[in-house]
Scaffold this active site. Structure first.
Site, PDB file in Angstrom:
ATOM      1  N   GLN B 245       0.830  -1.201   0.000  1.00 35.79           N
ATOM      2  CA  GLN B 245       0.000   0.000   0.000  1.00 35.79           C
ATOM      3  C   GLN B 245       0.871   1.261   0.000  1.00 35.79           C
ATOM      4  O   GLN B 245       0.347   2.360  -0.038  1.00 35.79           O
ATOM      5  CB  GLN B 245      -0.887   0.025   1.250  1.00 35.79           C
ATOM      6  CG  GLN B 245      -1.961  -1.039   1.281  1.00 35.79           C
ATOM      7  CD  GLN B 245      -2.656  -1.122   2.640  1.00 35.79           C
ATOM      8  OE1 GLN B 245      -2.591  -2.147   3.299  1.00 35.79           O
ATOM      9  NE2 GLN B 245      -3.328  -0.065   3.059  1.00 35.79           N
ATOM     10  N   GLU B 280       0.574  -1.711   4.655  1.00 34.41           N
ATOM     11  CA  GLU B 280       0.949  -0.299   4.709  1.00 34.41           C
ATOM     12  C   GLU B 280       2.430  -0.170   5.067  1.00 34.41           C
ATOM     13  O   GLU B 280       3.199   0.405   4.308  1.00 34.41           O
ATOM     14  CB  GLU B 280       0.073   0.452   5.720  1.00 34.41           C
ATOM     15  CG  GLU B 280       0.412   1.942   5.768  1.00 34.41           C
ATOM     16  CD  GLU B 280      -0.543   2.756   6.623  1.00 34.41           C
ATOM     17  OE1 GLU B 280      -1.629   2.254   6.966  1.00 34.41           O
ATOM     18  OE2 GLU B 280      -0.195   3.905   6.954  1.00 34.41           O
ATOM     19  N   ARG B 358      -5.354   7.398  17.155  1.00 35.24           N
ATOM     20  CA  ARG B 358      -6.676   7.371  16.533  1.00 35.24           C
ATOM     21  C   ARG B 358      -7.694   6.670  17.437  1.00 35.24           C
ATOM     22  O   ARG B 358      -8.882   7.018  17.413  1.00 35.24           O
ATOM     23  CB  ARG B 358      -6.620   6.720  15.150  1.00 35.24           C
ATOM     24  CG  ARG B 358      -7.904   6.881  14.346  1.00 35.24           C
ATOM     25  CD  ARG B 358      -7.753   6.484  12.889  1.00 35.24           C
ATOM     26  NE  ARG B 358      -7.249   7.572  12.056  1.00 35.24           N
ATOM     27  CZ  ARG B 358      -8.009   8.460  11.407  1.00 35.24           C
ATOM     28  NH1 ARG B 358      -9.323   8.382  11.479  1.00 35.24           N
ATOM     29  NH2 ARG B 358      -7.482   9.411  10.686  1.00 35.24           N
ATOM     30  N   PHE B 392      -7.711   1.719  11.896  1.00 30.43           N
ATOM     31  CA  PHE B 392      -6.461   2.264  12.428  1.00 30.43           C
ATOM     32  C   PHE B 392      -6.588   2.687  13.885  1.00 30.43           C
ATOM     33  O   PHE B 392      -6.280   3.801  14.254  1.00 30.43           O
ATOM     34  CB  PHE B 392      -6.062   3.467  11.555  1.00 30.43           C
ATOM     35  CG  PHE B 392      -4.594   3.785  11.531  1.00 30.43           C
ATOM     36  CD1 PHE B 392      -3.685   2.948  10.913  1.00 30.43           C
ATOM     37  CD2 PHE B 392      -4.113   4.944  12.137  1.00 30.43           C
ATOM     38  CE1 PHE B 392      -2.327   3.262  10.880  1.00 30.43           C
ATOM     39  CE2 PHE B 392      -2.769   5.273  12.107  1.00 30.43           C
ATOM     40  CZ  PHE B 392      -1.867   4.431  11.481  1.00 30.43           C
ATOM     41  N   GLU B 760     -12.696   3.044   5.544  1.00 34.71           N
ATOM     42  CA  GLU B 760     -12.673   2.519   6.907  1.00 34.71           C
ATOM     43  C   GLU B 760     -13.979   2.655   7.692  1.00 34.71           C
ATOM     44  O   GLU B 760     -14.342   1.734   8.429  1.00 34.71           O
ATOM     45  CB  GLU B 760     -11.557   3.211   7.708  1.00 34.71           C
ATOM     46  CG  GLU B 760     -10.168   2.871   7.251  1.00 34.71           C
ATOM     47  CD  GLU B 760      -9.153   3.876   7.783  1.00 34.71           C
ATOM     48  OE1 GLU B 760      -9.178   5.028   7.332  1.00 34.71           O
ATOM     49  OE2 GLU B 760      -8.371   3.496   8.657  1.00 34.71           O
TER      50      GLU B 760
END
Lengths: 490, 805
Positions: B245, B280, B358, B392, B760
């Protein structure tokens, strides 16, 4: 004696005379043929990304079967047509299941898609009508992480409902003819005495080969042996495949019993067992996936001796007898006696399972419950099977067996004894039987469940079975698998 | 600020909101091409033909035909070698010796690589310098790569890799949150933000509750496992095909590890077979090892992880223990909220700063917290380093506060939905604990009100209560939960994107941007934007593989930002070329700019028109440049982490879900009976793609909270390292009665065509499933409690009902 394997691929006969016995169909497709449409997602027959369809002649009929190519040995495709995702589109037109998948937005990342297309193609080829249970069953062995399945199920419904003409229908006769021409009754032996893939064609030849090579690995469906190869990296120099042995896949029935040959596929066993009791049908519906049931066999599941295999507890509760053979010597024993200890069975070198005979549950009360984290395509945390002979409300005989509760599939003899002679209305007797289970089993804790959960659920399944038998109803006690639901053949 | 355009509902393919899996006879309308469908009005009154359309995925036909290429499908260059990993057999210890003689002697082995073979820095961490390519002295987790084998076949490499003899002085590992708390080991400093005087608010509150919620991790289970193919070029150049990603990070870290300039490395990816955050940062190591092998051997080298290894060596969603206290009034309104998120980060920092931040940013979900202390600990354990996973960190923060809502409702004897609504952000009650004002509090209120009516919540609540009164073994539960999810990378500098557009002389268009395609439909969305700009059919826009050679210094495709950022960058690039064409037309034909329109593959000006391709040819001959880059940075955002104040999010995406379940109190098994979802994708760029994101995200979230259980044993070995033991949802787990609709109101921020990010947020719609199961547990217990932890496996459900097992 034939020294090659032969199969049909893209209309042509492929003959392979040199290959490591452990070669998987997926590796052959991707590395030798260099067809990369079929994907490896897990290498253990669980995700279905590698699903391909084998078409075989069964009693003169062309029967499509979805299989996991990652754990299928190349030699096992002998006598079949191998169809992969690359083969479906014809003359620039997508197959109806492919077209429906595109129109319904059934792919996102696309990696599971070839396998899903092939599973749906098998359903389509089998002439299934659109039915939710059939579609979700057909997809139980295909994991998709992106879509949430809704569009895939919609695509399946759409394709099955459309039933457009596709070139496969027209070519069926031709393929059947080519497969008939491939069929022979020769023993197959590819390789040398030190390393071979053998596929004897008769029980006699099998018996001799097993005596000559007691160190060989007997392979029926390879749904477990396949993982020895892909995960444990087993060498498996000597492989004897049972799939060509004539008569080993026979199903025989009389008034009291049913005998299932060792190589009866679980898919066919499902049909037979569902006819005996709806709980057996539901158990088999949830057994592995359609791909696993198409390859896996009754004999393989039993001989493998898994402590959590779902078939053995059910067969033990039904009072099954196992038949074995070594050379010319034959013997039979109660199935529960075959399982000695964790992964240790009463099978001598050179001996093989020929069949299992079970008593039909007719006249008795049968219940089977499988408890797992996920309903479909999961391995049991606890599986309980209960067969009660009841007259005038009194239990004459109870046969109870569990999977997942010990190192082997095992009878609950203390609980059986506690129930013998009790009346169904006797709640205290029920509780005594539940308590007696503690004497029958000392389960382990593992990643599927804790020992405490297994113990409590084992008791609760017994309560559930007795309650259902007493009330004759399961609407108040079941989430799925209600007994009035009929199971279609697969 | 623009006014909302009201709530215009879109459903999947515009169908009626039917239980979509039942109706076999209806066929969807054709969804190919842009020209066949009627235009819609755009944001500024212009006519739009290509965006807002349910076009199929650009690779759909290739997916179903088996012709879409993934890393392992790329035709191997002649002489390609294969790499397999040697993994640590213990979770924590000192590596005293490593005997590789048998490995080197194994058939087919060409090279063996260890930390000693790293020419540059032995570090693949994104920022913290705490993650080696290969372990050196210290072993940090069971399964940590210690060496790699390069051999002529993958099979030979895998077999050889198992022949090593390790000499490791084993130490007791930290496996659980409690282990790490006892040792006080963290990967990053503790961090807290909040507002108001929490202790005062708690002590003054008429009601107080406290509790502990354990929240499990989650394996990504992308269907395509990690894979990379490195092809050496001249003078140290290297091309790395990686299923990542974040191609730019792969490029930079390959260069770092090889000790060469970034400019020598190109990373390319056409598509991934799923990412979900798991590629990622954590695709990097495999690309780096393939590159090391290619450098060592001078030959192309491929590393494709076996699934079981993949699950062992790659990080997962952070599991957490949330310790909370809440004070509230008689209406259930929160007065003070104190929560600590104890996050198991694993052996290194990876992305844990952003992930757990987050979690904290979403500790409020949709609820106003007048006084709040949001604290976090980033715990170090001897387990694989946990990483990004769709949401996340947000899901954990939100699940905790949903648990709190249910507890408050149970304490007060009120319907949980009423308690939730009483706590929603509202005018005057609109500042988050981190100082951002929620400017559009009316959106979620309207959305939830509509879902509540559409799904018949109140009548179904009565029916559930009646069912539970008469049913002994089976119990039902119902829950309606909201989602408010902040959109932007909270690491502000990542909110940038680049694109590159070429127009060739035949009018065909080459589109490239920094975003990666992992199945989410980014490429088709961006292509729609470019087609719109040029007024050409979508088939004229050639979507090309992401490569660091075309668009540099890109951000990861993450944080739901792909379309927002890359769509805007591509539009800017296309608009640059378009403007040049307009100016050329105006000069050549003496027309005014306002008279020029691009549509139907033609350019209209005055009373004339030209085929787009003809215009392009003329422009080329007039020496007009037909290539342009586009660059976009998100406006308005800022974040002061030290102060815990700012506006980290450009906007919020909203949604809500209602779930009804039935549980079996004898076994803890459950069945999901019905789900209703209403989700805000702004003015969707592509409603079919967005519905797919919503349904797929929901089902993935449902898996996280139900059947997906990660089990590490006491020695730190992952026991659930394959799909046979780790159970993601299958088709039958999705309810037959599954009603998903888009709540369409224009994004009030100037995003690309007023759409909203949708990657998401839908995952957290699944909180409704968890809350519904807990609701049923409460009904089964009858004492108002529901001590259910996540994931709600059948065992967890039974334990919640009966106490200890």
């Amino acid at each position: 004696m034939r020294r090659t394997i032969r199969f049909l691929r893209k209309g042509e006969t492929v003959e392979v005379e040199q290959f490591a016995p452990r070669t998987t169909l997926l590796d052959w497709l991707r590395l030798s043929e260099r067809s990369t449409g079929t994907k490896e997602g897990c290498g253990e027959g669980d995700c279905g990304a590698c699903t391909v369809v084998l078409r075989r002649l069964v009693d003169g009929r062309l029967v499509p079967a979805p299989v996991n190519a990652c754990i299928l040995l190349l030699g096992q495709v002998d006598g079949s047509e191998v169809l992969t995702v690359e083969d479906l589109a014809a003359e620039g037109r997508l197959h109806p299941v492919q077209q429906a998948m595109v129109e319904h937005h059934g792919s996102q990342c696309g990696f599971c898609t070839p396998g899903i297309v092939m599973s749906l193609f098998a359903l389509y080829e089998a002439g299934m009508a659109p039915d939710r249970q059939e579609v979700t069953d057909a997809l139980a062995g295909n994991l998709c992480r992106c879509t949430g399945y809704r569009p895939i199920v919609d695509a399946a419904f759409d394709a099955l409902a459309r039933r457009e003409e596709d070139p496969f229908v027209a070519r069926r006769q031709q393929v059947a003819g080519k497969l008939a021409a491939l069929a022979d009754e020769a023993d197959v032996f590819v390789g040398s005495d030190q390393s071979f893939f053998a596929a004897p064609a008769s029980i006699e030849a099998l018996a001799q080969l097993c005596l000559a090579h007691p160190d060989a690995t007997l392979v029926a469906g390879a749904t477990d042996v396949g993982l020895w190869i892909t995960k444990a990296l087993a060498e498996l120099p000597k492989v004897i495949w049972l799939g060509r042995v004539a008569g080993l896949d026979a199903v025989a029935e009389d008034g009291e019993t049913v005998t299932l040959g060792a190589t009866v596929p679980l898919s066919r066993a499902r049909d037979v067992l569902a006819g005996l009791d709806p709980d057996l049908g539901e158990l088999m519906r949830r057994f592995g996936s359609r791909q696993v049931r198409a390859s896996g066999t009754v004999g393989g599941n039993v001989a493998n001796g898994s402590p959590i295999g779902d078939l053995a507890p059910a067969l033990i509760a039904l009072g099954a007898t196992l038949h074995l053979r070594r050379g010319a010597e034959r013997r039979s024993l109660p199935l529960e006696d075959f399982f000695l200890d964790y992964r240790k069975q009463d099978r001598r070198p050179g001996e093989f399972v020929t069949a299992v005979t079970l008593r039909k549950p007719a006249g008795r009360h049968f219940r089977a419950f499988k408890v797992s984290k996920r309903f479909d395509e999961d391995i049991s945390a606890v599986m309980g099977a209960f067969c009660l002979d009841i007259a005038d409300g009194t239990v004459r005989e109870a046969r109870i067996a569990y999977g997942g509760m010990a190192g082997i599939p095992k009878r609950a003899r203390a609980a059986e004894a506690a129930l013998a002679g009790a009346t169904l209305a006797d709640g205290a007797a029920m509780e005594r039987a539940v308590t007696a289970l503690a004497g029958d089993f000392s389960p382990l804790s593992d990643h599927r469940a804790s020992a405490g959960y297994r113990r409590r659920v084992a008791g609760n399944l017994l309560r559930k079975a007795l309650t259902e038998i007493a009330t004759g109803d399961d609407a108040a006690t079941r989430l799925i698998g209600h007994r009035e639901i009929r199971h279609a053949a697969e | 600020m623009r006014q909302s355009e009201g709530t215009e509902n879109l459903t999947s393919r515009g169908a009626t909101p039917r239980p979509s899996m039942r109706d076999a006879s209806s066929r969807p309308p054709a969804t190919t091409g842009g020209a066949a469908v009627a235009p819609v009005a755009g944001d500024d009154g212009t006519t739009l033909r290509y965006v807002h359309r349910p076009l199929p995925h650009d690779s759909g036909v290739r997916h179903v035909s088996g012709t879409a290429l993934y890393i392992d499908d790329i035709r191997e260059p002649e002489g390609t070698l294969h790499v397999a990993l040697g993994l640590s057999p213990v979770a924590r210890g000192r590596l005293r010796g490593l005997d590789l003689a048998a490995v080197r002697a194994a058939p087919g082995v060409v090279a063996v690589l260890t930390a000693a073979d790293v020419p540059g820095r032995n570090d693949i961490s994104p920022a913290n310098g705490d993650e080696p390519v290969f372990a050196e002295q210290e072993v940090l987790f069971h399964g940590q790569p210690v060496f790699a084998v390069v051999a002529t076949t993958r099979d030979a490499a895998r077999r050889a890799a198992r022949l090593a003899t390790f000499d490791i002085e084993e130490e007791p590992p930290s496996i659980t949150v409690e282990d790490a708390l006892a040792r006080g080991e963290t990967v990053l400093p503790d961090y807290t933000f909040g507002r108001g005087d929490v202790e005062a608010a708690l002590s003054a509150a008429p009601h107080r509750l406290e509790g502990v919620l354990r929240i499990g991790g989650q394996e990504h289970f992308y269907l395509e496992g990690q894979a990379a193919l490195a092809v050496p070029g001249e003078e140290g150049d290297i091309l790395v095909h990686s299923s990542t990603q974040h191609p730019s990070e792969v490029q930079h870290i390959v260069a770092r590890v090889l000790g060469i300039p970034d400019a020598f490395v190109t990373c390319e990816v056409r598509r991934m077979g799923g990412g979900f955050g798991g590629k990622e940062t954590q695709a990097t190591q495999w690309a780096v090892i393939a590159a090391l092998a290619a450098r060592a051997t001078g030959r192309p080298c491929k590393l494709r992880l076996d699934r079981d290894d993949d699950m062992v060596v790659t990080g997962k969603r952070h599991d957490m223990r949330a310790d909370w206290r809440v004070g509230f009034d008689g209406d259930g309104r929160i007065l003070g909220y104190d929560i600590v998120f104890n996050a198991r980060c694993g052996c290194s920092a990876d992305l844990s700063q952003g992930v757990v931040d987050r979690t904290m940013f979403h500790a409020d979900n949709a609820y106003f917290l007048p006084a709040a202390r949001i604290a976090s600990r980033r715990l170090k354990t001897n387990t694989v380093s946990n990483t990004a996973f769709r949401g996340f960190g947000g899901p954990q923060g939100m699940l905790a506060v949903e648990r709190v809502m249910d507890e408050i409702a149970a304490r007060l004897g009120r319907d949980p939905l009423d308690v939730r609504k009483a706590n929603f952000y509202a005018p005057g009650r609109d500042e988050t604990p981190y100082g951002q004002t929620v400017e559009d509090t009316d959106v979620l209120a309207a959305l939830v009100a509509q879902l509540e009516a559409d799904c018949d919540y109140r009548a179904r609540r009565r029916a559930v209560t009646a069912f539970n009164a008469r049913s002994r073994v089976l119990k039902k539960g119902l829950a309606l939960t909201p989602v408010k999810f902040g959109i932007s990378f909270t690491l502000t500098h990542l909110n940038q994107a680049g694109a590159l557009v070429h127009v060739y002389q035949d009018g065909s268009i080459h589109l490239n941007h920094g975003g990666t395609e992992m199945g989410q439909g980014l490429f088709i969305k961006v292509a729609q934007v470019v087609a719109e700009e040029f007024g050409v059919g979508i088939e004229c826009v050639r979507i090309t593989a992401t490569t660091t050679a075309k668009v540099p210094n890109t951000s990861p495709t993450a944080a739901s930002s792909g379309s927002d950022l890359n769509g805007m960058a591509a539009r800017i690039a296309a608009a640059t070329i378009r403007q040049r064409l307009v100016e050329f037309l105006c000069e050549t034909y003496d027309v005014a700019e306002g008279e020029v329109t691009f549509r139907d593959d033609r350019v209209f000006f005055g009373n004339e028109s030209l085929a787009f391709a003809d215009l392009v040819k003329k422009a080329y001959q007039a020496r007009i440049p037909l290539s342009a880059t586009g660059f976009y940075r998100t406006p308005a955002i800022h974040w002061d982490r030290a102060a815990g104040r700012g506006r980290p999010f450009f906007y919020f995406a909203y949604g809500a879900a209602c779930a009804e379940v039935t549980i079996d109190t004898l076994t803890g098994e459950y069945r999901l009976d019905r789900v209703d979802i209403l989700h805000d994708a702004g003015r969707s760029l592509n409603p079919a793609i967005d519905i797919g994101q919503i349904e797929g995200g929901f089902v993935q979230g449902m898996g996280w909270l139900t059947t997906e259980e990660l089990v590490f044993d006491a020695k730190g070995r992952l026991a659930t390292h394959a799909p046979s033991t780790y159970k993601i949802p299958v088709a039958s787990d999705v309810p037959q009665d599954f009603r998903v609709r888009l709540f369409t109101s224009a994004n009030r921020q100037p995003t690309i065509y007023r759409s909203k990010a949708v990657g998401e947020p839908p995952l957290m719609l699944a909180n409704a499933v968890f809350c519904a199961i807990a609701d049923a547990v409460r009904a089964a217990r009858g004492d108002g409690l529901a001590p259910l932890d996540a994931p709600a496996t059948p065992e967890a459900v039974l334990r919640a009902i009966v106490g200890a097992l």
